[in-house]
Structure formats: structure tokens, C-alpha cells
Design a protein around this motif. Structure first.
Motif, short mmCIF file in Angstrom:
data_model
loop_
_atom_site.label_atom_id
_atom_site.label_comp_id
_atom_site.label_asym_id
_atom_site.label_seq_id
_atom_site.Cartn_x
_atom_site.Cartn_y
_atom_site.Cartn_z
N ILE A 65 -39.72 40.33 9.94
CA ILE A 65 -39.77 39.67 10.67
C ILE A 65 -38.82 38.97 11.01
O ILE A 65 -38.42 38.28 10.27
CB ILE A 65 -41.60 39.47 10.08
N LEU A 66 -38.94 38.45 12.20
CA LEU A 66 -37.52 37.04 12.84
C LEU A 66 -38.71 35.94 13.37
O LEU A 66 -39.68 35.83 13.37
CB LEU A 66 -36.80 37.48 14.16
N GLY A 67 -38.25 35.07 13.64
CA GLY A 67 -38.86 34.15 13.92
C GLY A 67 -38.24 32.34 13.16
O GLY A 67 -37.96 32.23 11.79
N PHE A 68 -37.29 32.02 13.65
CA PHE A 68 -36.59 30.41 12.71
C PHE A 68 -36.73 29.38 13.13
O PHE A 68 -35.98 28.34 13.35
CB PHE A 68 -35.59 30.84 12.70
N ASP A 69 -37.89 28.52 13.84
CA ASP A 69 -39.05 27.97 14.79
C ASP A 69 -40.66 27.91 14.49
O ASP A 69 -40.58 29.25 15.59
CB ASP A 69 -38.18 27.24 15.64
N PHE A 91 -44.22 21.60 11.53
CA PHE A 91 -43.17 22.12 12.23
C PHE A 91 -42.19 22.29 11.73
O PHE A 91 -41.80 21.46 10.20
CB PHE A 91 -42.46 21.06 13.24
N TYR A 92 -41.27 23.02 11.87
CA TYR A 92 -39.68 23.57 10.09
C TYR A 92 -38.90 24.92 11.21
O TYR A 92 -39.27 25.58 12.38
CB TYR A 92 -40.75 24.26 9.34
N ALA A 93 -38.09 25.32 10.47
CA ALA A 93 -37.41 26.52 10.87
C ALA A 93 -37.01 27.34 9.63
O ALA A 93 -36.90 28.36 10.23
CB ALA A 93 -35.81 25.65 11.09
N GLY A 94 -37.73 27.61 8.59
CA GLY A 94 -37.53 28.06 7.87
C GLY A 94 -36.18 28.60 6.92
O GLY A 94 -34.83 28.37 6.84
N ASP A 95 -36.08 29.89 6.89
CA ASP A 95 -35.67 30.41 5.53
C ASP A 95 -35.04 31.87 6.22
O ASP A 95 -35.65 32.86 6.11
CB ASP A 95 -35.66 30.47 3.95
N VAL A 96 -33.21 31.88 6.44
CA VAL A 96 -33.33 33.32 7.19
C VAL A 96 -33.29 33.61 6.42
O VAL A 96 -32.68 35.47 6.30
CB VAL A 96 -31.82 33.21 7.72
N ARG A 98 -35.42 35.23 4.37
CA ARG A 98 -37.29 35.99 4.16
C ARG A 98 -38.04 36.00 5.40
O ARG A 98 -37.21 35.51 6.17
CB ARG A 98 -38.08 34.04 3.46
N PRO A 99 -38.97 36.65 5.41
CA PRO A 99 -39.63 37.06 6.34
C PRO A 99 -40.31 36.23 7.53
O PRO A 99 -40.28 34.08 6.89
CB PRO A 99 -41.43 37.34 6.31
N GLY A 100 -39.68 35.86 8.93
CA GLY A 100 -39.67 34.58 9.93
C GLY A 100 -41.02 34.46 10.24
O GLY A 100 -42.25 34.81 9.89
N SER A 101 -41.10 33.25 11.42
CA SER A 101 -42.41 33.13 11.97
C SER A 101 -43.33 33.88 12.95
O SER A 101 -44.33 33.48 13.50
CB SER A 101 -42.03 31.49 12.73
N ASN A 102 -42.77 34.79 13.38
CA ASN A 102 -42.74 35.47 14.11
C ASN A 102 -44.38 36.28 13.48
O ASN A 102 -44.81 37.46 13.79
CB ASN A 102 -42.35 36.98 14.87
N SER A 103 -45.01 35.75 12.44
CA SER A 103 -46.68 36.80 12.50
C SER A 103 -47.17 35.18 11.74
O SER A 103 -47.36 33.76 11.88
CB SER A 103 -45.92 36.42 11.19
N MET A 128 -38.13 22.42 18.40
CA MET A 128 -37.08 21.74 18.15
C MET A 128 -36.56 22.24 16.32
O MET A 128 -35.13 21.73 16.49
CB MET A 128 -37.45 19.99 18.52
N PRO A 129 -37.23 21.95 15.72
CA PRO A 129 -36.66 22.49 14.04
C PRO A 129 -35.58 22.30 14.06
O PRO A 129 -34.13 21.83 13.72
CB PRO A 129 -38.15 23.18 13.39
N LEU A 130 -35.46 23.83 14.59
CA LEU A 130 -33.77 24.54 13.82
C LEU A 130 -32.22 24.14 14.99
O LEU A 130 -31.80 23.95 14.26
CB LEU A 130 -33.40 25.64 14.80
N THR A 131 -32.87 23.92 16.16
CA THR A 131 -32.30 23.14 17.23
C THR A 131 -31.26 21.99 16.50
O THR A 131 -30.01 21.22 16.43
CB THR A 131 -32.52 22.83 18.25
#
Length: 337
Positions: A65-69, A91-96, A98-103, A128-131
Motif C-alpha cells: 500500500i503506497l501513499g505518502f501524503d 495532515f501528514y506524510a507518514g513513514d515509507v 509502513r503501509p501508506g495512505s492509499n487506504s 502539502m505534507p511531503l513537499t
């Protein structure tokens, strides 16, 4: 009975043309513990890191599961959480790692999260978060820029996701921002976001900068093809200046070119703190709080340019295609399940 959620992921790293490159999945909602938040995801953004991570084969037969924003609502908090409560919009970017935000639901360490800007929609915030984290860390941690110093910065690829934030933050910090862009629409976009001078990155940078009356720049932020711009950066950086890049090199870099200038070269990778659980992990919460305040004050603005609905395998493939085209201006966001 285990509660289930929708997600978009894949079992094998495949070209986007393959319909199995992204799949609509149904997965268990994860259980919250420790300092994790369980967040109901309302909107997600796609970044170049997503397209790179998509080429990696999932491990242990589990779907990736990808997604980092993302932007969403806190549904549950772990027993060790102190920063957030159920119902908070974040809002957040998370941790590469772990399972991402596409859920529909995601676990995220609360130290990587901040409250969503109140003046922005979920879609605007998700862009906005990751960038923002990347740009902020690059400017104020890696390059150690001091606000209102009257210095100059060259931002290579100023119209992209990170560049669009870096130009705004650098301009807000009182720097003279020189950016690169090539198409008329990207030149306009870059100027609108705080660039004082625009150079064409399809032409040699050194004569263009000299023609603008600058022999050197104090800082350089490279957001595209470190190898291709290395010689120009080494030539244009001021004595005792600093260069930061977010793009990995494919060939050895001639660091000796910086020696006579006592110039600094440093990397920025937004996921370093989470990957290595660094002592300053909490700083990403603080950075996002600052970004949220700047957005609410109108000092900087969201770089959202396109929204796709709903969050699905089909729209995810379309978003990845847009990012991989290399012609994206700003950010693409997906929202709603």
C-alpha cells in the motif's frame, strides 16, 4: 468480527499499462497501539516517491500500500498518544517503511502528524505534507538558512511539487529566489510562487545567471537530476556556500570540485527521521504545525492543481501517469472512497 476497509495496492511491481499494477482491495482495519493514530483518510496525493516505490516488489506475499501524503480525521488514538484526540482533522506524510495512505484507514505515529490547516479543504491539505517537509528540512535544517539574511538561492526545477513550496518558503524567509523552468506555463507558475528570476534549465545555467548580474549564489537546492546539474552547481555556488539535493545520483559525484570553495554538499530525504527513529522525530510534527499556520495565514498557499475522484485503482493509475509524465505543475490529489 474483523472490520474491513477499502484500499488501493498491488501484489507485483508491474507497468502502469497492466491492469494489475493497482488493485482495489479489501483489508482489515489495523489496530491502534503505542503512539499511533488510526486516521480515516479523506484525501491523498501522489508524489515521485510513489512512482519509485511502485517498482519495488512487495515482501512476504502481502499487498503493498503506497501513499505518502494524506489528510483525514483521527478515529482512535494509541494509549501513549498525547498530541491528538479523536475527531481531530490532521495532515501528514507518514513513514515509507509502513503501509501508506492509499487506504481508508491508516496507522501513523503521532509525531509525524499535525492538525490540518483550518482554512484548507482535505484535498488542498493532502497536497502539502511531503513537499512541505522536504522543502522546509532542505532549507532550514540541511542548508541552515537564516531568515532575512539577504542571500540568494537557486532552486533547480522550481515548478514541481517540492519546488513550488521551496520557492514560497525561501521567498517568505527573505531570500532572493532564482528558479529554473522551461515552459511558459511553468515559468508563470514559478513566478507566482515567489521566484524573482527564472532560468531555462534546458540551456546552460551559468551564462544565464551571469547575464542577470550574479557571479554566484549562496545556496542551491537541486530537485532534478543531480548528475546533470553537478558541474553547473559546482561552478555557481558561492565560496563557503551550500548545495542540497533530494535526487539520488546515478554516477559518482566529483566532490573535489567544491574543495577550493570550502562549499558544502548535503542530501535531504524526508523519510530519514521515521526510518531511523531519530531523536528529532518530533520535529516533523512541529514543522507541519508551522506549515499549517503559514497556510492559514495566507503566507504560503496549497499547490493542489488537480483532483481525481474517487480513490480507486483506476484513478491511482491515472495519477501515477501524470506524475511520471514529468509535466506536472503542482500536485495531483485523489479524494473520497
Amino acid at each position: 468480527m474483523t472490520e474491513l476497509m477499502k484500499a488501493v495496492g498491488y501484489y507485483h511491481a508491474l507497468p502502469l499499462e497492466n491492469p494489475d499494477s493497482f488493485l482495489d482491495l479489501t483489508l482489515p482495519i489495523p489496530n491502534v497501539s503505542g503512539r499511533d493514530l488510526l486516521i480515516e483518510v479523506k484525501a491523498v496525493s501522489v508524489n515521485p516517491v510513489d512512482t519509485k516505490q511502485r517498482t519495488l516488489e512487495p515482501q512476504n506475499l502481502e499487498p503493498r500500500i503506497l501513499g505518502f501524503d494524506a489528510a483525514g480525521v483521527v478515529k482512535a488514538v494509541g494509549p501513549d498518544c498525547t498530541l491528538f484526540s479523536q475527531g481531530d482533522e490532521v495532515f501528514y506524510a507518514g513513514d515509507v517503511t509502513r503501509p501508506g495512505s492509499n487506504s481508508h484507514f491508516q496507522l501513523v505515529d503521532e509525531r509525524l502528524v499535525a492538525k490540518k490547516p483550518s482554512q484548507l479543504t482535505f484535498a488542498e491539505a493532502a497536497a502539502m505534507p511531503l513537499t512541505s517537509l522536504t522543502a522546509y528540512e532542505a532549507l532550514f535544517e540541511r542548508l541552515a538558512i537564516e531568515p532575512n539574511s539577504g542571500k540568494t538561492i537557486l532552486i533547480i526545477a522550481a515548478s514541481g511539487g517540492v519546488g513550488s513550496i521551496a520557492t514560497q518558503l525561501a521567498n517568505h524567509a527573505g531570500l532572493t529566489v532564482i528558479g529554473t523552468a522551461s515552459r511558459s506555463e511553468t515559468v508563470t507558475w514559478t513566478k507566482e510562487h515567489g521566484t524573482a528570476i527564472v532560468l531555462n534549465h534546458h540551456q546552460p545555467l551559468t551564462p544565464q545567471l551571469h547575464a542577470q548580474g550574479y557571479d554566484y549564489v549562496d545556496y542551491i537546492l537541486c530537485l532534478n537530476n543531480t548528475d546533470a546539474y553537478w558541474d553547473a552547481m559546482a561552478e555557481l555556488i558561492a565560496p563557503q556556500g551550500k548545495i542540497c539535493s533530494i535526487v539520488e545520483n546515478e554516477h559518482p559525484l566529483e566532490l573535489g570540485k567544491l574543495k577550493s570553495k570550502s562549499a558544502t554538499f548535503v542530501w535531504e530525504f524526508m523519510f530519514t527521521k521515521a526510518m531511523y527513529q531519530t531523536k528529532d522525530l518530533y520535529s516533523q510534527h512541529e514543522i507541519l504545525k508551522t506549515i499549517s499556520q503559514l497556510l492559514d495565514q495566507g503566507a504560503i498557499r496549497s499547490t493542489l492543481t488537480e483532483t481525481l475522484r474517487p480513490i480507486s485503482a483506476k484513478t491511482m493509475r491515472a495519477a501515477h501517469q501524470k506524475v511520471e509524465s514529468g509535466k506536472m505543475i503542482g500536485k495531483v490529489v485523489l479524494e473520497s472512497y
